[in-house]
Design a protein around this motif. Structure first.
Motif, PDB file in Angstrom:
ATOM      1  N   GLU A 180      17.418 -10.074  13.622  1.00  0.00           N
ATOM      2  CA  GLU A 180      18.516 -10.402  14.536  1.00  0.00           C
ATOM      3  C   GLU A 180      19.718 -10.974  13.798  1.00  0.00           C
ATOM      4  OE1 GLU A 180      17.142 -12.718  17.880  1.00  0.00           O
ATOM      5  OE2 GLU A 180      16.237 -10.955  18.808  1.00  0.00           O
ATOM      6  N   LEU A 181      19.949 -10.484  12.584  1.00  0.00           N
ATOM      7  CA  LEU A 181      21.127 -10.919  11.833  1.00  0.00           C
ATOM      8  C   LEU A 181      22.210  -9.848  11.948  1.00  0.00           C
ATOM      9  CD1 LEU A 181      19.461 -12.256   8.546  1.00  0.00           C
ATOM     10  CD2 LEU A 181      20.193 -13.540  10.558  1.00  0.00           C
ATOM     11  N   SER A 182      23.454 -10.283  12.058  1.00  0.00           N
ATOM     12  CA  SER A 182      24.553  -9.323  12.026  1.00  0.00           C
ATOM     13  C   SER A 182      24.738  -8.881  10.588  1.00  0.00           C
ATOM     14  CB  SER A 182      25.837  -9.967  12.541  1.00  0.00           C
ATOM     15  OG  SER A 182      25.692 -10.215  13.899  1.00  0.00           O
ATOM     16  N   TYR A 183      24.874  -7.577  10.391  1.00  0.00           N
ATOM     17  CA  TYR A 183      24.883  -7.027   9.034  1.00  0.00           C
ATOM     18  C   TYR A 183      25.960  -5.959   8.935  1.00  0.00           C
ATOM     19  CZ  TYR A 183      23.034  -4.392   4.988  1.00  0.00           C
ATOM     20  OH  TYR A 183      22.877  -3.751   3.794  1.00  0.00           O
ATOM     21  N   GLU A 194      30.496 -14.549  19.769  1.00  0.00           N
ATOM     22  CA  GLU A 194      30.832 -13.148  20.069  1.00  0.00           C
ATOM     23  C   GLU A 194      30.419 -12.202  18.930  1.00  0.00           C
ATOM     24  OE1 GLU A 194      32.330 -11.715  22.633  1.00  0.00           O
ATOM     25  OE2 GLU A 194      33.068  -9.845  21.726  1.00  0.00           O
ATOM     26  N   ILE A 195      30.708 -12.610  17.712  1.00  0.00           N
ATOM     27  CA  ILE A 195      30.494 -11.731  16.563  1.00  0.00           C
ATOM     28  C   ILE A 195      29.003 -11.433  16.323  1.00  0.00           C
ATOM     29  CG2 ILE A 195      30.383 -13.449  14.721  1.00  0.00           C
ATOM     30  CD1 ILE A 195      32.514 -11.792  13.253  1.00  0.00           C
ATOM     31  N   LEU A 196      28.141 -12.281  16.873  1.00  0.00           N
ATOM     32  CA  LEU A 196      26.690 -12.099  16.686  1.00  0.00           C
ATOM     33  C   LEU A 196      26.016 -11.551  17.935  1.00  0.00           C
ATOM     34  CD1 LEU A 196      25.816 -15.593  15.134  1.00  0.00           C
ATOM     35  CD2 LEU A 196      26.456 -13.527  13.905  1.00  0.00           C
ATOM     36  N   SER A 197      26.810 -11.350  18.995  1.00  0.00           N
ATOM     37  CA  SER A 197      26.176 -11.191  20.301  1.00  0.00           C
ATOM     38  C   SER A 197      25.383  -9.893  20.468  1.00  0.00           C
ATOM     39  CB  SER A 197      27.212 -11.323  21.412  1.00  0.00           C
ATOM     40  OG  SER A 197      28.215 -10.380  21.196  1.00  0.00           O
ATOM     41  N   GLU A 198      25.651  -8.896  19.629  1.00  0.00           N
ATOM     42  CA  GLU A 198      24.854  -7.656  19.750  1.00  0.00           C
ATOM     43  C   GLU A 198      23.440  -7.846  19.204  1.00  0.00           C
ATOM     44  OE1 GLU A 198      27.709  -3.908  18.837  1.00  0.00           O
ATOM     45  OE2 GLU A 198      27.726  -5.540  17.395  1.00  0.00           O
ATOM     46  N   GLU A 199      23.325  -8.719  18.194  1.00  0.00           N
ATOM     47  CA  GLU A 199      22.045  -8.815  17.492  1.00  0.00           C
ATOM     48  C   GLU A 199      21.150  -9.924  18.059  1.00  0.00           C
ATOM     49  OE1 GLU A 199      24.989  -8.418  15.831  1.00  0.00           O
ATOM     50  OE2 GLU A 199      24.529  -6.303  15.556  1.00  0.00           O
ATOM     51  N   ASP A 258      35.884 -18.001   4.808  1.00  0.00           N
ATOM     52  CA  ASP A 258      36.107 -19.184   5.655  1.00  0.00           C
ATOM     53  C   ASP A 258      36.213 -18.802   7.125  1.00  0.00           C
ATOM     54  OD1 ASP A 258      36.146 -21.806   4.701  1.00  0.00           O
ATOM     55  OD2 ASP A 258      37.899 -21.344   3.450  1.00  0.00           O
ATOM     56  N   GLU A 259      37.005 -17.745   7.362  1.00  0.00           N
ATOM     57  CA  GLU A 259      37.226 -17.328   8.746  1.00  0.00           C
ATOM     58  C   GLU A 259      35.941 -16.747   9.345  1.00  0.00           C
ATOM     59  OE1 GLU A 259      40.354 -14.733  11.355  1.00  0.00           O
ATOM     60  OE2 GLU A 259      40.533 -14.585   9.177  1.00  0.00           O
ATOM     61  N   LEU A 260      35.174 -16.057   8.507  1.00  0.00           N
ATOM     62  CA  LEU A 260      33.919 -15.491   9.015  1.00  0.00           C
ATOM     63  C   LEU A 260      32.944 -16.618   9.375  1.00  0.00           C
ATOM     64  CD1 LEU A 260      32.093 -13.149   9.711  1.00  0.00           C
ATOM     65  CD2 LEU A 260      31.486 -12.937   7.306  1.00  0.00           C
ATOM     66  N   HIS A 261      32.875 -17.609   8.497  1.00  0.00           N
ATOM     67  CA  HIS A 261      32.009 -18.752   8.783  1.00  0.00           C
ATOM     68  C   HIS A 261      32.430 -19.385  10.122  1.00  0.00           C
ATOM     69  CE1 HIS A 261      29.682 -22.453   7.877  1.00  0.00           C
ATOM     70  NE2 HIS A 261      30.671 -23.036   8.519  1.00  0.00           N
ATOM     71  N   ALA A 262      33.742 -19.532  10.316  1.00  0.00           N
ATOM     72  CA  ALA A 262      34.234 -20.141  11.562  1.00  0.00           C
ATOM     73  C   ALA A 262      33.882 -19.273  12.762  1.00  0.00           C
ATOM     74  CB  ALA A 262      35.742 -20.344  11.473  1.00  0.00           C
ATOM     75  N   ALA A 263      34.022 -17.953  12.608  1.00  0.00           N
ATOM     76  CA  ALA A 263      33.721 -17.059  13.734  1.00  0.00           C
ATOM     77  C   ALA A 263      32.241 -17.102  14.088  1.00  0.00           C
ATOM     78  CB  ALA A 263      34.128 -15.633  13.392  1.00  0.00           C
ATOM     79  N   VAL A 264      31.390 -17.249  13.063  1.00  0.00           N
ATOM     80  CA  VAL A 264      29.951 -17.290  13.310  1.00  0.00           C
ATOM     81  C   VAL A 264      29.552 -18.624  13.927  1.00  0.00           C
ATOM     82  CG1 VAL A 264      27.692 -17.258  12.171  1.00  0.00           C
ATOM     83  CG2 VAL A 264      29.426 -15.606  11.511  1.00  0.00           C
ATOM     84  N   SER A 265      30.254 -19.684  13.543  1.00  0.00           N
ATOM     85  CA  SER A 265      29.844 -21.010  14.028  1.00  0.00           C
ATOM     86  C   SER A 265      30.613 -21.432  15.263  1.00  0.00           C
ATOM     87  CB  SER A 265      30.048 -22.050  12.926  1.00  0.00           C
ATOM     88  OG  SER A 265      31.397 -22.084  12.551  1.00  0.00           O
ATOM     89  N   GLN A 266      31.557 -20.603  15.693  1.00  0.00           N
ATOM     90  CA  GLN A 266      32.504 -20.978  16.744  1.00  0.00           C
ATOM     91  C   GLN A 266      31.834 -21.637  17.944  1.00  0.00           C
ATOM     92  OE1 GLN A 266      32.465 -17.804  19.889  1.00  0.00           O
ATOM     93  NE2 GLN A 266      33.535 -16.938  18.211  1.00  0.00           N
ATOM     94  N   PRO A 283      23.417   1.252  13.304  1.00  0.00           N
ATOM     95  CA  PRO A 283      22.673   0.495  12.292  1.00  0.00           C
ATOM     96  C   PRO A 283      23.433  -0.696  11.710  1.00  0.00           C
ATOM     97  CG  PRO A 283      23.421   2.602  11.389  1.00  0.00           C
ATOM     98  CD  PRO A 283      23.738   2.617  12.860  1.00  0.00           C
ATOM     99  N   PHE A 284      24.743  -0.690  11.840  1.00  0.00           N
ATOM    100  CA  PHE A 284      25.514  -1.854  11.379  1.00  0.00           C
ATOM    101  C   PHE A 284      25.974  -2.629  12.607  1.00  0.00           C
ATOM    102  CE2 PHE A 284      26.116   1.496   8.155  1.00  0.00           C
ATOM    103  CZ  PHE A 284      25.496   0.858   7.089  1.00  0.00           C
ATOM    104  N   SER A 285      26.315  -3.871  12.387  1.00  0.00           N
ATOM    105  CA  SER A 285      26.798  -4.681  13.495  1.00  0.00           C
ATOM    106  C   SER A 285      28.254  -4.312  13.744  1.00  0.00           C
ATOM    107  CB  SER A 285      26.687  -6.161  13.111  1.00  0.00           C
ATOM    108  OG  SER A 285      27.428  -6.924  14.007  1.00  0.00           O
ATOM    109  N   MET A 286      28.500  -3.528  14.789  1.00  0.00           N
ATOM    110  CA  MET A 286      29.859  -3.010  14.980  1.00  0.00           C
ATOM    111  C   MET A 286      30.842  -4.112  15.352  1.00  0.00           C
ATOM    112  SD  MET A 286      29.670  -0.148  13.749  1.00  0.00           S
ATOM    113  CE  MET A 286      31.362   0.408  13.927  1.00  0.00           C
ATOM    114  N   ARG A 287      30.377  -5.176  15.981  1.00  0.00           N
ATOM    115  CA  ARG A 287      31.296  -6.296  16.249  1.00  0.00           C
ATOM    116  C   ARG A 287      31.775  -6.890  14.932  1.00  0.00           C
ATOM    117  NH1 ARG A 287      28.962  -8.070  21.568  1.00  0.00           N
ATOM    118  NH2 ARG A 287      30.197  -6.677  22.839  1.00  0.00           N
TER     119      ARG A 287
END
Ligand SMILES: CSC[C@H]1O[C@H](OP(=O)(O)O)[C@H](O)[C@@H]1O
Ligand SMILES: Nc1ncnc2[nH]cnc12
Length: 319
Positions: free
Chosen positions: A213-216, A278-283, A260-268, A141-145
């Motif tokens: 389809e949002l990572s949560y 990668e961090i969003l790829s499951e959803e 900041d780092e999360l924003h970068a990982a999401v926008s990479q 139920p959570f985004s494991m990535r």
């Protein structure tokens, strides 16, 4: 809908729970209050920038003055509104009760599983009320990535704080209806079921994030031992309040350290041609094969409504 190529995109949304009605070290940019097909969010959403200029969206789950009951949180509007701003990953904070001795009040947890003890009074799907049927995968139920990405960073942030806050992962949270807390018998039963934590808000929030389809990920902050301990009193709101303030301040520190780092990982990947990070790829893409209803049987009005939250599948003409 805001797109990934916006000048100042807002990729990360934060949902603050009990005690967390604002973040620190942010420069206020504006508030927005989008009316979604499921109504307005719990409160106007604050768009604020970090010292680096990165913008994030913050939403208080129970409203800024904590005026919304757990069962009445407009979760569909909250998730839809965040997605409409361009948000792709949500960090949700929640005050939780502990069902385990080792999870003392003041402990932080990134749970991995949920047991549903809500009572069917909350709308749980964007598809409810439409003639379009969809079955989202919810085994994890959570985004494991996202959870795995968070773990070392949250740990580092709480270690730097130096208050001795502990962090656990891999735990199971029971999402109950409320607003009253559990009886001792219920609390003991949840332990037998394998529950480690309990709150009143993990669902339907996590389900709706998945449908959108949002990572949560949930950052659960323990405030009390619920009602299972034989020789101590059961949880009271006063007990919860004792830890709420310190937990909120650690939550703010975590947010300030990692956003900041999360924003970068999401926008990479945005700059690299729009590949899914990668961090969003499951959803991202997960709803594609969840929609059961034949396209030619889908009502255009339903499609229009669902396009607000899933433009990927519903914004065009039916196939
Ligand atoms: C204040 S105790 C019960 C209340 O606290 C939690 O809220 P949130 O998840 O928004 O932090 C819990 O879920 C209950 O709604
Ligand atoms: N014991 C508890 N039960 C449900 N929700 C909670 N939130 C904080 N403590 C809680």
């Amino acid at each position: 809908m805001t797109s990934i190529v916006n000048e100042n995109p807002v990729f990360v949304g934060i949902i603050g729970g009990s005690g967390l009605y604002h973040l620190d070290n942010l420069t206020f940019v504006k508030t927005v209050n989008p009316e979604t097909p499921w109504g307005f969010p719990s409160s106007p959403i604050t768009i604020a920038s970090l010292p680096s200029g990165t913008q994030v969206a913050f939403l208080a789950r129970h409203g800024t003055g904590h005026t919304i009951q757990p069962s009445a949180v407009p979760s569909r509007a909250n998730i839809a509104a965040l997605k409409s701003l361009g948000v792709r990953a949500i960090l949700a904070f929640s005050a939780v009760g502990s069902l385990r001795e080792e999870i003392a009040p003041g402990t932080f947890v990134l749970p991995a599983q949920i047991i549903d003890r809500t009572k069917g009074v909350r709308p749980v799907s964007f598809f409810e009320g439409t003639g379009i049927v969809a079955h989202a995968s919810f085994g994890d139920p959570f985004s494991m990535r996202l959870v795995n990405w968070l773990e070392p960073r949250v740990r580092k942030a709480i270690e730097a704080e130096g208050r001795g806050v502990q962090l656990f992962t891999g735990k199971t949270i029971v999402a109950m209806e409320g607003p009253q807390f559990s009886t001792r018998a219920e609390s003991l039963m949840y332990r037998q079921w394998g529950g480690d934590l309990i709150n009143m808000s993990a669902l339907p929030e996590a389900k709706l994030a998945r449908e959108a389809e949002l990572s949560y990920a949930l950052i659960a902050t323990a405030t009390d031992y619920d009602a299972w301990r034989p020789h101590t009193g059961t949880v009271t709101a006063a007990e919860v309040m004792k830890t709420l303030h310190a937990n909120a301040s650690t939550s703010r520190l975590i947010a300030a350290t990692i956003l900041d780092e999360l924003h970068a990982a999401v926008s990479q990947a945005a700059a690299a041609g729009g590949e899914v990070p990668e961090i969003l790829s499951e959803e991202v893409g997960s709803m594609k094969f969840s929609i059961m209803s034949r396209p030619d049987k889908q009502d255009p009005a339903d499609r229009k409504k669902l396009a607000y939250v899933l433009p990927e599948y519903f914004s065009g003409e039916e196939a």
